[in-house]
Design a protein around this motif. Structure first.
Motif, PDB file in Angstrom:
ATOM      1  N   VAL A   1       0.830  -1.207   0.000  1.00 56.78           N
ATOM      2  CA  VAL A   1       0.000   0.000   0.000  1.00 56.78           C
ATOM      3  C   VAL A   1       0.863   1.255   0.000  1.00 56.78           C
ATOM      4  N   GLY A   2       1.950   1.223   0.761  1.00 58.21           N
ATOM      5  CA  GLY A   2       2.847   2.391   0.788  1.00 58.21           C
ATOM      6  C   GLY A   2       3.482   2.654  -0.562  1.00 58.21           C
ATOM      7  N   ILE A   3       3.894   1.589  -1.219  1.00 58.07           N
ATOM      8  CA  ILE A   3       4.500   1.760  -2.557  1.00 58.07           C
ATOM      9  C   ILE A   3       3.477   2.318  -3.536  1.00 58.07           C
ATOM     10  N   GLY A   4       2.209   1.838  -3.457  1.00 58.67           N
ATOM     11  CA  GLY A   4       1.156   2.339  -4.340  1.00 58.67           C
ATOM     12  C   GLY A   4       0.887   3.818  -4.114  1.00 58.67           C
ATOM     13  N   LEU A   5       0.850   4.193  -2.830  1.00 60.78           N
ATOM     14  CA  LEU A   5       0.634   5.609  -2.530  1.00 60.78           C
ATOM     15  C   LEU A   5       1.781   6.459  -3.049  1.00 60.78           C
ATOM     16  N   GLN A   6       2.983   5.951  -2.881  1.00 61.86           N
ATOM     17  CA  GLN A   6       4.135   6.696  -3.377  1.00 61.86           C
ATOM     18  C   GLN A   6       4.079   6.856  -4.901  1.00 61.86           C
ATOM     19  N   LEU A   7       3.698   5.764  -5.588  1.00 62.39           N
ATOM     20  CA  LEU A   7       3.583   5.857  -7.035  1.00 62.39           C
ATOM     21  C   LEU A   7       2.479   6.828  -7.446  1.00 62.39           C
ATOM     22  N   LEU A   8       1.354   6.767  -6.690  1.00 63.94           N
ATOM     23  CA  LEU A   8       0.241   7.664  -7.001  1.00 63.94           C
ATOM     24  C   LEU A   8       0.627   9.126  -6.779  1.00 63.94           C
ATOM     25  N   VAL A   9       1.313   9.374  -5.678  1.00 63.89           N
ATOM     26  CA  VAL A   9       1.757  10.742  -5.395  1.00 63.89           C
ATOM     27  C   VAL A   9       2.758  11.210  -6.444  1.00 63.89           C
ATOM     28  N   GLY A  10       3.656  10.297  -6.814  1.00 65.68           N
ATOM     29  CA  GLY A  10       4.638  10.645  -7.831  1.00 65.68           C
ATOM     30  C   GLY A  10       3.987  10.951  -9.172  1.00 65.68           C
ATOM     31  N   ALA A  11       2.974  10.146  -9.567  1.00 69.56           N
ATOM     32  CA  ALA A  11       2.276  10.383 -10.827  1.00 69.56           C
ATOM     33  C   ALA A  11       1.509  11.708 -10.783  1.00 69.56           C
ATOM     34  N   GLY A  12       0.875  11.978  -9.618  1.00 69.24           N
ATOM     35  CA  GLY A  12       0.156  13.247  -9.482  1.00 69.24           C
ATOM     36  C   GLY A  12       1.094  14.442  -9.558  1.00 69.24           C
ATOM     37  N   GLY A  13       2.237  14.303  -8.872  1.00 68.75           N
ATOM     38  CA  GLY A  13       3.215  15.390  -8.937  1.00 68.75           C
ATOM     39  C   GLY A  13       3.748  15.586 -10.341  1.00 68.75           C
ATOM     40  N   LEU A  14       3.973  14.470 -11.044  1.00 71.26           N
ATOM     41  CA  LEU A  14       4.463  14.580 -12.413  1.00 71.26           C
ATOM     42  C   LEU A  14       3.420  15.254 -13.315  1.00 71.26           C
ATOM     43  N   ALA A  15       2.134  14.851 -13.151  1.00 68.02           N
ATOM     44  CA  ALA A  15       1.072  15.465 -13.957  1.00 68.02           C
ATOM     45  C   ALA A  15       0.935  16.955 -13.633  1.00 68.02           C
ATOM     46  N   TYR A  16       1.024  17.261 -12.351  1.00 62.47           N
ATOM     47  CA  TYR A  16       0.932  18.684 -11.958  1.00 62.47           C
ATOM     48  C   TYR A  16       2.109  19.475 -12.535  1.00 62.47           C
ATOM     49  N   GLY A  17       3.301  18.882 -12.481  1.00 61.31           N
ATOM     50  CA  GLY A  17       4.466  19.563 -13.027  1.00 61.31           C
ATOM     51  C   GLY A  17       4.357  19.777 -14.521  1.00 61.31           C
ATOM     52  N   VAL A  18       3.826  18.736 -15.220  1.00 61.31           N
ATOM     53  CA  VAL A  18       3.669  18.871 -16.664  1.00 61.31           C
ATOM     54  C   VAL A  18       2.630  19.945 -16.986  1.00 61.31           C
ATOM     55  N   SER A  19       1.513  19.952 -16.222  1.00 62.91           N
ATOM     56  CA  SER A  19       0.478  20.964 -16.488  1.00 62.91           C
ATOM     57  C   SER A  19       0.984  22.371 -16.175  1.00 62.91           C
ATOM     58  N   GLN A  20       1.808  22.488 -15.129  1.00 63.29           N
ATOM     59  CA  GLN A  20       2.322  23.802 -14.779  1.00 63.29           C
ATOM     60  C   GLN A  20       3.440  24.258 -15.711  1.00 63.29           C
ATOM     61  N   SER A  21       4.005  23.331 -16.428  1.00 66.59           N
ATOM     62  CA  SER A  21       5.071  23.696 -17.361  1.00 66.59           C
ATOM     63  C   SER A  21       4.534  24.113 -18.725  1.00 66.59           C
ATOM     64  N   MET A  22       3.205  24.110 -18.934  1.00 68.45           N
ATOM     65  CA  MET A  22       2.598  24.511 -20.196  1.00 68.45           C
ATOM     66  C   MET A  22       1.574  25.612 -19.951  1.00 68.45           C
ATOM     67  N   TYR A  23       1.433  26.476 -20.940  1.00 67.55           N
ATOM     68  CA  TYR A  23       0.389  27.519 -20.905  1.00 67.55           C
ATOM     69  C   TYR A  23      -0.016  27.826 -22.346  1.00 67.55           C
TER      70      TYR A  23
END
Length: 301
Positions: free
Chosen positions: A22-44
């Motif tokens: 469960v911890g690994i899944g949460l870490q992966l989920l958080v990492g994917a969310g952070g990556l998506a947020y970073g990608v969205s914030q890197s575009m306008y």
């Protein structure tokens, strides 16, 4: 005791396995969310009719201007500043004085837009509300300077020239602030109550003067007409007298015409009238008629 301890350790290891998953899944989920947020914030996206400039936390406002479309940036370090470069209308009213010291209320409508190439300079000097900072002051300045060159009457009769001069000076003045004016038009031009009342009084006085002049000319024409008419009647009387004196038959001809007119009138009437020949002037065949006419002509001679 050793066997029980080993069994307990085995069950302990098995109990820890689900928690680690469960911890690994949460870490992966958080990492994917952070990556998506970073990608969205890197575009306008820059919409149609807009331009963007980039402010960098390290170097300040960048000199490059970005056109419409999708662009990339470094999150937190860069953020875009988007300008609307389409022409926007603005109305400005300014009370000012004319050359002959008459108060004039004039309203101006301008279509203004920023110079897309100079957006970084505009942001450094004026910000995003450049039109609020610049247009009211320069419009009032130009209006007062131009209106002061014309009289109140010239502002009405030469309105196109006034508008052209205002547009020329205002366009040059706005270029100093990297603002482009697509159109400048005078929408309202009115004067103070005192001047309006004076103009109305002047117009009424001119109309009264023209009316009096017309009456004088009319009286002269009527007088001349009466003189000509009197002269004509006198001349006609002289000619008639000469005709009767020189030719007694003229009077007989007039009687014949009068008899024709009387007969035509009676014939067209719905009523019936009976007249003798003497009354109808039809006794032209009587010998006494010609003799009476001859005697009348001889006695006049």
């Amino acid at each position: 005791m050793d066997t029980g301890k080993k069994v307990g350790d085995l069950f302990g290891r098995l109990g820890k396995v689900p928690g680690r998953g469960v911890g690994i899944g949460l870490q992966l989920l958080v990492g994917a969310g952070g990556l998506a947020y970073g990608v969205s914030q890197s575009m306008y996206t820059v919409e149609g009719g807009h331009r963007a400039i980039i402010f960098s936390r390290l170097g300040g406002v960048q000199n490059e201007v970005y056109a419409e479309g999708l662009h990339f940036r470094i999150p937190w370090f860069h953020y875009p500043i988007i300008y609307d470069i389409r022409s926007r209308p603005r109305s400005i009213s300014s009370p000012t004085g004319s050359k002959d010291l008459q108060m004039v209320n004039i309203s101006l409508r301008v279509l203004a837009r920023p110079d897309a190439v100079a957006l970084p300079r505009i942001y450094r000097q004026l910000g995003t509300d450049y039109d609020e900072r610049v247009l009211p002051s320069i419009c009032n300045e130009v209006l007062k300077s131009v209106v002061a060159k014309f009289n109140a009457s010239q502002l009405i009769t030469q309105r196109s020239q006034v508008s052209l001069l205002v547009r020329k000076e205002l366009t040059e003045r706005a270029r100093d602030f990297n603002i482009i004016l697509d159109d400048v038009a005078i929408t309202e031009l009115s004067f103070g109550k005192e001047y309006t009342a004076a103009v109305e009084s002047k117009q009424v006085a001119q109309q009264e003067a023209q009316r009096a002049q017309f009456l004088v000319e009319k009286a002269k024409q009527e007088r001349q007409q009466k003189i000509v008419q009197a002269e004509g009647e006198a001349q006609a009387a002289l000619l008639l007298g000469d005709a009767v004196t020189k030719n007694p038959g003229y009077l007989k001809l007039r009687k014949i015409r009068a008899a024709q007119s009387i007969a035509r009138t009676i014939a067209q009437s719905n009523n019936r009238a009976y007249l003798d020949a003497n009354t109808l002037m039809l006794n032209l065949t009587d010998l006494g008629y010609d003799q009476g006419a001859t005697r009348a002509g001889t006695s006049k001679k």
